[in-house]
Design an enzyme around this catalytic site. Structure first.
Site, PDB file in Angstrom:
ATOM      1  N   ARG A   1      11.523  -5.386   5.196  1.00  9.88           N
ATOM      2  CA  ARG A   1      11.468  -3.995   4.836  1.00  9.88           C
ATOM      3  C   ARG A   1      12.267  -3.158   5.491  1.00  9.88           C
ATOM      4  O   ARG A   1      12.800  -3.297   6.684  1.00  9.88           O
ATOM      5  CB  ARG A   1       9.988  -3.562   5.153  1.00  9.88           C
ATOM      6  CG  ARG A   1       9.779  -2.096   5.140  1.00  9.88           C
ATOM      7  CD  ARG A   1       8.363  -1.540   5.060  1.00  9.88           C
ATOM      8  NE  ARG A   1       7.644  -2.210   6.362  1.00  9.88           N
ATOM      9  CZ  ARG A   1       6.228  -2.253   6.430  1.00  9.88           C
ATOM     10  NH1 ARG A   1       5.588  -1.640   5.390  1.00  9.88           N
ATOM     11  NH2 ARG A   1       5.859  -3.000   7.239  1.00  9.88           N
TER      12      ARG A   1
ATOM     13  N   LYS B   1       0.860  -1.289   0.017  1.00  9.67           N
ATOM     14  CA  LYS B   1       0.022   0.013  -0.008  1.00  9.67           C
ATOM     15  C   LYS B   1       0.763   1.313  -0.129  1.00  9.67           C
ATOM     16  O   LYS B   1       0.763   2.186  -0.866  1.00  9.67           O
ATOM     17  CB  LYS B   1      -1.009  -0.177   1.144  1.00  9.67           C
ATOM     18  CG  LYS B   1      -1.903  -1.297   1.417  1.00  9.67           C
ATOM     19  CD  LYS B   1      -2.684  -1.161   2.554  1.00  9.67           C
ATOM     20  CE  LYS B   1      -2.068  -1.315   3.833  1.00  9.67           C
ATOM     21  NZ  LYS B   1      -1.564  -2.413   4.178  1.00  9.67           N
TER      22      LYS B   1
HETATM   23  P1  AP5 Z   1       0.493   0.506   8.809  1.00  7.93           P
HETATM   24  O1  AP5 Z   1       1.584   1.556   8.958  1.00  7.93           O
HETATM   25  O2  AP5 Z   1      -0.841   1.046   7.995  1.00  7.93           O
HETATM   26  O3  AP5 Z   1       1.007  -0.725   8.278  1.00  7.93           O
HETATM   27  P2  AP5 Z   1       0.227  -1.935   7.617  1.00  7.93           P
HETATM   28  O4  AP5 Z   1      -1.248  -1.742   7.041  1.00  7.93           O
HETATM   29  O5  AP5 Z   1       0.390  -3.528   8.311  1.00  7.93           O
HETATM   30  O6  AP5 Z   1       0.784  -2.259   6.283  1.00  7.93           O
HETATM   31  P3  AP5 Z   1       2.424  -1.830   6.097  1.00  7.93           P
HETATM   32  O7  AP5 Z   1       2.857  -0.469   6.351  1.00  7.93           O
HETATM   33  O8  AP5 Z   1       2.985  -2.827   7.022  1.00  7.93           O
HETATM   34  O9  AP5 Z   1       2.585  -2.488   4.533  1.00  7.93           O
HETATM   35  P4  AP5 Z   1       2.257  -1.865   3.203  1.00  7.93           P
HETATM   36  O10 AP5 Z   1       1.079  -2.707   2.510  1.00  7.93           O
HETATM   37  O11 AP5 Z   1       2.239  -0.398   3.329  1.00  7.93           O
HETATM   38  O12 AP5 Z   1       3.565  -2.303   2.461  1.00  7.93           O
HETATM   39  P5  AP5 Z   1       4.909  -1.877   1.945  1.00  7.93           P
HETATM   40  O13 AP5 Z   1       4.560  -0.930   0.799  1.00  7.93           O
HETATM   41  O14 AP5 Z   1       5.534  -0.761   3.019  1.00  7.93           O
HETATM   42  O15 AP5 Z   1       0.062   0.193  10.375  1.00  7.93           O
HETATM   43  C1  AP5 Z   1       1.015  -0.022  11.378  1.00  7.93           C
HETATM   44  C2  AP5 Z   1       0.114  -0.158  12.821  1.00  7.93           C
HETATM   45  O16 AP5 Z   1      -0.556   1.144  13.088  1.00  7.93           O
HETATM   46  C3  AP5 Z   1      -1.041  -1.053  12.670  1.00  7.93           C
HETATM   47  O17 AP5 Z   1      -0.711  -2.549  13.070  1.00  7.93           O
HETATM   48  C4  AP5 Z   1      -1.870  -0.238  13.995  1.00  7.93           C
HETATM   49  O18 AP5 Z   1      -1.685  -0.796  15.241  1.00  7.93           O
HETATM   50  C5  AP5 Z   1      -1.780   1.186  13.590  1.00  7.93           C
HETATM   51  N1  AP5 Z   1      -2.780   1.607  12.496  1.00  7.93           N
HETATM   52  C6  AP5 Z   1      -2.575   2.017  11.351  1.00  7.93           C
HETATM   53  N2  AP5 Z   1      -3.706   2.465  10.769  1.00  7.93           N
HETATM   54  C7  AP5 Z   1      -4.775   2.072  11.726  1.00  7.93           C
HETATM   55  C8  AP5 Z   1      -5.995   2.074  11.620  1.00  7.93           C
HETATM   56  N3  AP5 Z   1      -6.730   2.653  10.646  1.00  7.93           N
HETATM   57  N4  AP5 Z   1      -6.851   1.826  12.844  1.00  7.93           N
HETATM   58  C9  AP5 Z   1      -6.187   1.214  13.958  1.00  7.93           C
HETATM   59  N5  AP5 Z   1      -4.994   1.090  13.934  1.00  7.93           N
HETATM   60  C10 AP5 Z   1      -4.049   1.540  12.889  1.00  7.93           C
HETATM   61  O19 AP5 Z   1       5.657  -3.068   1.497  1.00  7.93           O
HETATM   62  C11 AP5 Z   1       6.243  -3.779   2.372  1.00  7.93           C
HETATM   63  C12 AP5 Z   1       7.525  -4.357   1.868  1.00  7.93           C
HETATM   64  O20 AP5 Z   1       7.538  -5.240   0.711  1.00  7.93           O
HETATM   65  C13 AP5 Z   1       8.700  -3.212   1.661  1.00  7.93           C
HETATM   66  O21 AP5 Z   1       9.879  -3.651   1.812  1.00  7.93           O
HETATM   67  C14 AP5 Z   1       8.416  -3.280  -0.245  1.00  7.93           C
HETATM   68  O22 AP5 Z   1       9.677  -2.697  -0.567  1.00  7.93           O
HETATM   69  C15 AP5 Z   1       7.990  -4.479  -0.426  1.00  7.93           C
HETATM   70  N6  AP5 Z   1       7.286  -4.610  -1.718  1.00  7.93           N
HETATM   71  C16 AP5 Z   1       6.245  -3.683  -1.741  1.00  7.93           C
HETATM   72  N7  AP5 Z   1       5.607  -4.192  -2.994  1.00  7.93           N
HETATM   73  C17 AP5 Z   1       6.186  -5.591  -3.442  1.00  7.93           C
HETATM   74  C18 AP5 Z   1       6.100  -5.883  -4.635  1.00  7.93           C
HETATM   75  N8  AP5 Z   1       5.184  -5.976  -5.542  1.00  7.93           N
HETATM   76  N9  AP5 Z   1       6.773  -7.073  -4.690  1.00  7.93           N
HETATM   77  C19 AP5 Z   1       8.028  -7.462  -3.638  1.00  7.93           C
HETATM   78  N10 AP5 Z   1       8.127  -6.557  -2.755  1.00  7.93           N
HETATM   79  C20 AP5 Z   1       7.242  -5.325  -2.568  1.00  7.93           C
END
Ligand code: AP5
Length: 209
Positions: free
Chosen positions: A127, A13
């Site tokens: 990551r 995302k």
């Molecule tokens: P938040 O920061 O929102 O984390 P998340 O939803 O768990 O998502 P991530 O940021 O971990 O992943 P992403 O989908 O953004 O992936 P990314 O692009 O970084 O939330 C963290 C915490 O905050 C929650 O647990 C909660 O406690 C709290 N919170 C936040 N919002 C909330 C809400 N609305 N309500 C309640 N609590 C809330 O990519 C991940 C990795 O994969 C990177 O290293 C990237 O380089 C790699 N990557 C990306 N795309 C690809 C691909 N196509 N192929 C291979 N690798 C890839």
């Protein structure tokens, strides 16, 4: 254009939001980033949020809803916005509809990145984020070319143990949000296992030039 990017932790995302905000010149609203900023500034909100985030649990709805309401009222959201990581419970989705309706707006599309659980743990534990630019890297899939490894940090909640809890909470509390938006005919499922740049092209095809 008012978009919500949806998907499990590590679905990509944040990676895709960064591309879309450049393409469409609208802001990314990442509740995770807002909460992490509050933690790094040591505010009351940060202290409260940390106690949930470090364990892989969701921060209470009323806290997050308040942050999003305030953010959506800012000037730069007038032309549109990309929500990243919000809404994450059906209660948040209902509240968001209410907030947007008061502002005379609505969500246009929910883009759901589909990535199987077996890919998630490797993506998240590998990551790394730049301290300087906030750019997201992966030690294997997207290593830095113009920044040094020692300038990158790992998120406190990116351990295997916490990721498992986050995935569990995603299935229980967040996955049902998709049904809420499916009932409104707003969901487009996108294959999140392709290369990041291919996914960006798919998203732009869906959203239009
Ligand atoms: P938040 O920061 O929102 O984390 P998340 O939803 O768990 O998502 P991530 O940021 O971990 O992943 P992403 O989908 O953004 O992936 P990314 O692009 O970084 O939330 C963290 C915490 O905050 C929650 O647990 C909660 O406690 C709290 N919170 C936040 N919002 C909330 C809400 N609305 N309500 C309640 N609590 C809330 O990519 C991940 C990795 O994969 C990177 O290293 C990237 O380089 C790699 N990557 C990306 N795309 C690809 C691909 N196509 N192929 C291979 N690798 C890839």
């Amino acid at each position: 254009m008012n978009i919500a990017l949806f998907g499990p932790p590590g679905a990509g995302k944040g990676t895709q939001a960064k591309e879309l905000i450049e393409k469409y010149n609208i802001p990314q609203i990442s509740t995770g980033d807002i909460l992490r900023n509050a933690i790094s500034q040591g505010t009351k909100l940060g202290l409260e949020a940390r106690s949930y985030m470090d364990k892989g649990n969701l921060v209470p709805d009323e806290v997050v809803n308040g942050l999003v309401k305030e953010r959506l009222q800012q000037e730069d959201c007038q032309k549109g916005f990309i929500l990243d990581g919000y809404p994450r419970t059906t209660k948040q989705a209902e509240k968001l509809d209410e907030i947007l309706s008061d502002l005379g707006k609505k969500i246009d599309k929910v883009l759901a990145l589909d990535v199987p659980n077996e890919d998630i743990i490797e993506r998240i534990t590998g990551r790394r984020t730049s301290k300087k630019t906030g750019k997201i890297y992966h030690i294997k899939f997207n290593p830095p070319t113009d920044e040094k490894m020692e300038d990158l940090v790992q998120r406190a909640d990116d351990t295997e143990e916490v990721v498992k809890k986050r995935l569990e909470n995603y299935e229980l509390q967040t996955a049902p949000v998709l049904d809420y938006y499916k009932a409104q005919g707003k969901v487009v499922i996108v294959d999140g296992t392709k290369k990041p740049e291919e996914i960006t092209k798919d998203l732009i095809r869906i959203l239009g030039e």
